[in-house]
Scaffold this motif. Structure first.
Motif, PDB file in Angstrom:
ATOM      1  N   ARG A  61       0.838  -1.197   0.000  1.00  0.00           N
ATOM      2  CA  ARG A  61       0.000   0.000   0.000  1.00  0.00           C
ATOM      3  C   ARG A  61       0.874   1.250   0.000  1.00  0.00           C
ATOM      4  O   ARG A  61       2.057   1.192   0.343  1.00  0.00           O
ATOM      5  N   MET A  62       0.283   2.360  -0.356  1.00  0.00           N
ATOM      6  CA  MET A  62       1.006   3.619  -0.342  1.00  0.00           C
ATOM      7  C   MET A  62       1.085   4.154   1.087  1.00  0.00           C
ATOM      8  O   MET A  62       0.132   4.037   1.854  1.00  0.00           O
ATOM      9  N   VAL A  63       2.226   4.739   1.420  1.00  0.00           N
ATOM     10  CA  VAL A  63       2.433   5.342   2.736  1.00  0.00           C
ATOM     11  C   VAL A  63       2.540   6.840   2.527  1.00  0.00           C
ATOM     12  O   VAL A  63       3.520   7.327   1.960  1.00  0.00           O
ATOM     13  N   PHE A  64       1.545   7.577   2.983  1.00  0.00           N
ATOM     14  CA  PHE A  64       1.510   9.012   2.727  1.00  0.00           C
ATOM     15  C   PHE A  64       2.020   9.816   3.919  1.00  0.00           C
ATOM     16  O   PHE A  64       3.000  10.558   3.801  1.00  0.00           O
ATOM     17  N   SER A  65       1.375   9.675   5.083  1.00  0.00           N
ATOM     18  CA  SER A  65       1.785  10.489   6.228  1.00  0.00           C
ATOM     19  C   SER A  65       1.181   9.934   7.505  1.00  0.00           C
ATOM     20  O   SER A  65       0.350   9.023   7.486  1.00  0.00           O
ATOM     21  N   ASP A  66       1.615  10.497   8.608  1.00  0.00           N
ATOM     22  CA  ASP A  66       1.030  10.212   9.916  1.00  0.00           C
ATOM     23  C   ASP A  66       1.259  11.440  10.783  1.00  0.00           C
ATOM     24  O   ASP A  66       2.030  12.336  10.441  1.00  0.00           O
ATOM     25  N   GLY A  67       0.573  11.482  11.906  1.00  0.00           N
ATOM     26  CA  GLY A  67       0.694  12.637  12.783  1.00  0.00           C
ATOM     27  C   GLY A  67      -0.378  13.669  12.507  1.00  0.00           C
ATOM     28  O   GLY A  67      -1.464  13.352  12.005  1.00  0.00           O
ATOM     29  N   VAL A  68      -0.068  14.919  12.799  1.00  0.00           N
ATOM     30  CA  VAL A  68      -1.042  16.001  12.726  1.00  0.00           C
ATOM     31  C   VAL A  68      -0.724  16.920  11.546  1.00  0.00           C
ATOM     32  O   VAL A  68       0.311  17.595  11.548  1.00  0.00           O
ATOM     33  N   PRO A  69      -1.575  16.963  10.524  1.00  0.00           N
ATOM     34  CA  PRO A  69      -1.351  17.932   9.442  1.00  0.00           C
ATOM     35  C   PRO A  69      -1.331  19.356   9.996  1.00  0.00           C
ATOM     36  O   PRO A  69      -2.172  19.724  10.821  1.00  0.00           O
ATOM     37  N   GLY A  70      -0.361  20.131   9.569  1.00  0.00           N
ATOM     38  CA  GLY A  70      -0.231  21.478  10.090  1.00  0.00           C
ATOM     39  C   GLY A  70       0.548  21.559  11.385  1.00  0.00           C
ATOM     40  O   GLY A  70       0.653  22.643  11.975  1.00  0.00           O
ATOM     41  N   ALA A  71       1.114  20.440  11.844  1.00  0.00           N
ATOM     42  CA  ALA A  71       1.908  20.444  13.071  1.00  0.00           C
ATOM     43  C   ALA A  71       3.154  21.305  12.891  1.00  0.00           C
ATOM     44  O   ALA A  71       3.629  21.492  11.767  1.00  0.00           O
ATOM     45  N   PRO A  72       3.700  21.839  13.967  1.00  0.00           N
ATOM     46  CA  PRO A  72       4.861  22.729  13.837  1.00  0.00           C
ATOM     47  C   PRO A  72       6.123  22.045  13.339  1.00  0.00           C
ATOM     48  O   PRO A  72       6.988  22.688  12.739  1.00  0.00           O
ATOM     49  N   VAL A  73       6.254  20.734  13.576  1.00  0.00           N
ATOM     50  CA  VAL A  73       7.468  20.009  13.180  1.00  0.00           C
ATOM     51  C   VAL A  73       7.091  18.909  12.194  1.00  0.00           C
ATOM     52  O   VAL A  73       6.238  18.066  12.491  1.00  0.00           O
ATOM     53  N   MET A  74       7.727  18.934  11.027  1.00  0.00           N
ATOM     54  CA  MET A  74       7.537  17.880  10.035  1.00  0.00           C
ATOM     55  C   MET A  74       8.825  17.076   9.945  1.00  0.00           C
ATOM     56  O   MET A  74       9.916  17.637   9.815  1.00  0.00           O
ATOM     57  N   VAL A  75       8.698  15.747  10.041  1.00  0.00           N
ATOM     58  CA  VAL A  75       9.843  14.838   9.959  1.00  0.00           C
ATOM     59  C   VAL A  75       9.736  14.069   8.649  1.00  0.00           C
ATOM     60  O   VAL A  75       8.693  13.468   8.360  1.00  0.00           O
ATOM     61  N   VAL A  76      10.802  14.089   7.870  1.00  0.00           N
ATOM     62  CA  VAL A  76      10.820  13.376   6.590  1.00  0.00           C
ATOM     63  C   VAL A  76      11.862  12.272   6.653  1.00  0.00           C
ATOM     64  O   VAL A  76      13.036  12.526   6.937  1.00  0.00           O
ATOM     65  N   GLY A 112       9.462  16.496  24.669  1.00  0.00           N
ATOM     66  CA  GLY A 112       8.082  16.949  24.803  1.00  0.00           C
ATOM     67  C   GLY A 112       7.277  17.017  23.520  1.00  0.00           C
ATOM     68  O   GLY A 112       6.280  17.742  23.456  1.00  0.00           O
ATOM     69  N   LEU A 113       7.659  16.250  22.502  1.00  0.00           N
ATOM     70  CA  LEU A 113       6.924  16.261  21.235  1.00  0.00           C
ATOM     71  C   LEU A 113       6.343  14.879  20.955  1.00  0.00           C
ATOM     72  O   LEU A 113       6.972  13.856  21.247  1.00  0.00           O
ATOM     73  N   SER A 114       5.158  14.843  20.371  1.00  0.00           N
ATOM     74  CA  SER A 114       4.536  13.571  20.011  1.00  0.00           C
ATOM     75  C   SER A 114       3.840  13.701  18.670  1.00  0.00           C
ATOM     76  O   SER A 114       3.430  14.787  18.270  1.00  0.00           O
ATOM     77  N   ARG A 115       3.699  12.559  17.989  1.00  0.00           N
ATOM     78  CA  ARG A 115       3.017  12.595  16.697  1.00  0.00           C
ATOM     79  C   ARG A 115       1.514  12.830  16.855  1.00  0.00           C
ATOM     80  O   ARG A 115       0.822  13.112  15.880  1.00  0.00           O
ATOM     81  N   ALA A 116       1.018  12.711  18.059  1.00  0.00           N
ATOM     82  CA  ALA A 116      -0.404  12.972  18.294  1.00  0.00           C
ATOM     83  C   ALA A 116      -0.701  14.457  18.406  1.00  0.00           C
ATOM     84  O   ALA A 116      -1.863  14.866  18.306  1.00  0.00           O
ATOM     85  N   GLU A 117       0.349  15.296  18.598  1.00  0.00           N
ATOM     86  CA  GLU A 117       0.094  16.713  18.805  1.00  0.00           C
ATOM     87  C   GLU A 117       1.008  17.633  17.997  1.00  0.00           C
ATOM     88  O   GLU A 117       0.531  18.557  17.354  1.00  0.00           O
ATOM     89  N   GLN A 118       2.319  17.404  18.053  1.00  0.00           N
ATOM     90  CA  GLN A 118       3.244  18.390  17.460  1.00  0.00           C
ATOM     91  C   GLN A 118       4.014  17.889  16.240  1.00  0.00           C
ATOM     92  O   GLN A 118       4.825  18.632  15.687  1.00  0.00           O
ATOM     93  N   LEU A 119       3.814  16.658  15.804  1.00  0.00           N
ATOM     94  CA  LEU A 119       4.616  16.096  14.721  1.00  0.00           C
ATOM     95  C   LEU A 119       3.762  15.694  13.531  1.00  0.00           C
ATOM     96  O   LEU A 119       2.619  15.245  13.681  1.00  0.00           O
ATOM     97  N   TYR A 120       4.350  15.854  12.350  1.00  0.00           N
ATOM     98  CA  TYR A 120       3.754  15.368  11.103  1.00  0.00           C
ATOM     99  C   TYR A 120       4.863  14.622  10.373  1.00  0.00           C
ATOM    100  O   TYR A 120       5.974  15.149  10.208  1.00  0.00           O
ATOM    101  N   LEU A 121       4.593  13.382   9.957  1.00  0.00           N
ATOM    102  CA  LEU A 121       5.637  12.512   9.426  1.00  0.00           C
ATOM    103  C   LEU A 121       5.341  12.069   8.000  1.00  0.00           C
ATOM    104  O   LEU A 121       4.188  11.770   7.654  1.00  0.00           O
ATOM    105  N   ALA A 122       6.388  12.026   7.189  1.00  0.00           N
ATOM    106  CA  ALA A 122       6.255  11.581   5.801  1.00  0.00           C
ATOM    107  C   ALA A 122       7.587  10.989   5.355  1.00  0.00           C
ATOM    108  O   ALA A 122       8.570  10.971   6.117  1.00  0.00           O
ATOM    109  N   ASN A 123       7.634  10.505   4.115  1.00  0.00           N
ATOM    110  CA  ASN A 123       8.841   9.937   3.536  1.00  0.00           C
ATOM    111  C   ASN A 123       9.116  10.538   2.170  1.00  0.00           C
ATOM    112  O   ASN A 123       8.220  11.112   1.544  1.00  0.00           O
TER     113      ASN A 123
END
Length: 261
Positions: free
Chosen positions: A92-107, A138-149
């Motif tokens: 399957r395609m893996v697009f993202s996880d976490g909160v869209p618009g979060a202050p920190v994006m991890v690629v 103090g950062l979590s993908r449920a609140e402050q992180l947005y993750l992609a590849n």
């Protein structure tokens, strides 16, 4: 032929092999063109297409990416993009996880086996380490992180993405960053760092050094390259540098009033 003759022949053969002889020759040269059978044609079988032949027309990825006005539209564009054979081997395609618009994006680089099964980035063992690392400041993908590849589909065997694959999906990644609008961008590993920073330097030279990227729509985003958590699992001694990078990120977020950590 007695035993002594046999031993003499074997010794002569050993000597010829030691001298580099690798084929048997007749006493007289043989003309192999006489009465030679006609060359046989190999049966016609469909050849495997090289990735370059499977690539879309130039600019197709860029056009699709630019036409996406929202993250959901970008996801749909990637789902419909048939310019890479990776989609044929992935689950399957893996697009993202976490909160869209979060202050920190991890690629990160590309999905692994666990990400391929679940359809989310950073959910395997290295993803669990990543969660603990960010939780320590103090950062979590449920609140402050947005993750992609960089790549949305898993390369077979979890191999490292090739340069052509990275170049193919780079317009989608740049559009993804622009639409996510992070305040800070964290690039985990060689592949995303080289792709978005346009450099050939390795992550050991890049990590911990703040820089910035400008998106296609003019946003200027601070960037921090860091070690990929999978690298830290293989090289535990590098966790000291990783901790220093996390503290640098924490200071940047606090000093900029981005996150109260």
């Amino acid at each position: 032929m007695d035993a002594s003759d046999r031993q003499a022949l074997i010794a002569a053969l050993d000597w010829q092999c030691a001298m580099g002889a690798d084929e048997a020759l007749l006493d007289a040269p043989q003309d192999r063109t006489l009465a030679a059978p006609p060359p046989r044609r190999a049966p016609a079988t469909p050849a495997l297409l090289a990735p370059a032949l499977l690539a879309p027309a130039p600019g197709a990825a860029a056009s699709l990416a630019a036409g996406a006005a929202t993250l959901e539209a970008l996801r749909a564009a990637l789902e419909g993009f048939d310019g890479s054979p990776l989609r044929e081997t992935a689950t399957r395609m893996v697009f993202s996880d976490g909160v869209p618009g979060a202050p920190v994006m991890v690629v990160g680089e590309a999905p692994g086996a666990d990400e391929d099964r679940q359809g989310k980035p950073f959910v395997g063992v290295s993803g669990q380490l990543l969660d603990r690392m960010f939780a320590s400041i103090g950062l979590s993908r449920a609140e402050q992180l947005y993750l992609a590849n960089v790549l949305p589909w898993r390369p077979p065997g979890n191999r490292t993405p090739g340069d052509a694959e990275v170049a193919l999906f780079l317009p989608f990644l740049r559009r993804h960053v622009a639409l996510a609008r992070p305040r800070v961008l964290v690039l985990a590993g060689n592949v995303p760092a080289k792709a978005l920073l346009g450099t050939r330097e390795g992550i050991t030279r890049l990590r911990g050094k703040w820089t910035q990227v400008e998106t296609d729509d003019g946003q200027v985003i601070p960037v921090l390259p860091v070690f990929h958590p999978a690298y830290l699992l293989r090289n535990p001694l590098a966790k000291r540098e990783a901790w220093a990078d996390l503290l640098s990120l924490k200071r940047r977020l606090k000093d900029g009033g981005i996150v109260a950590t």
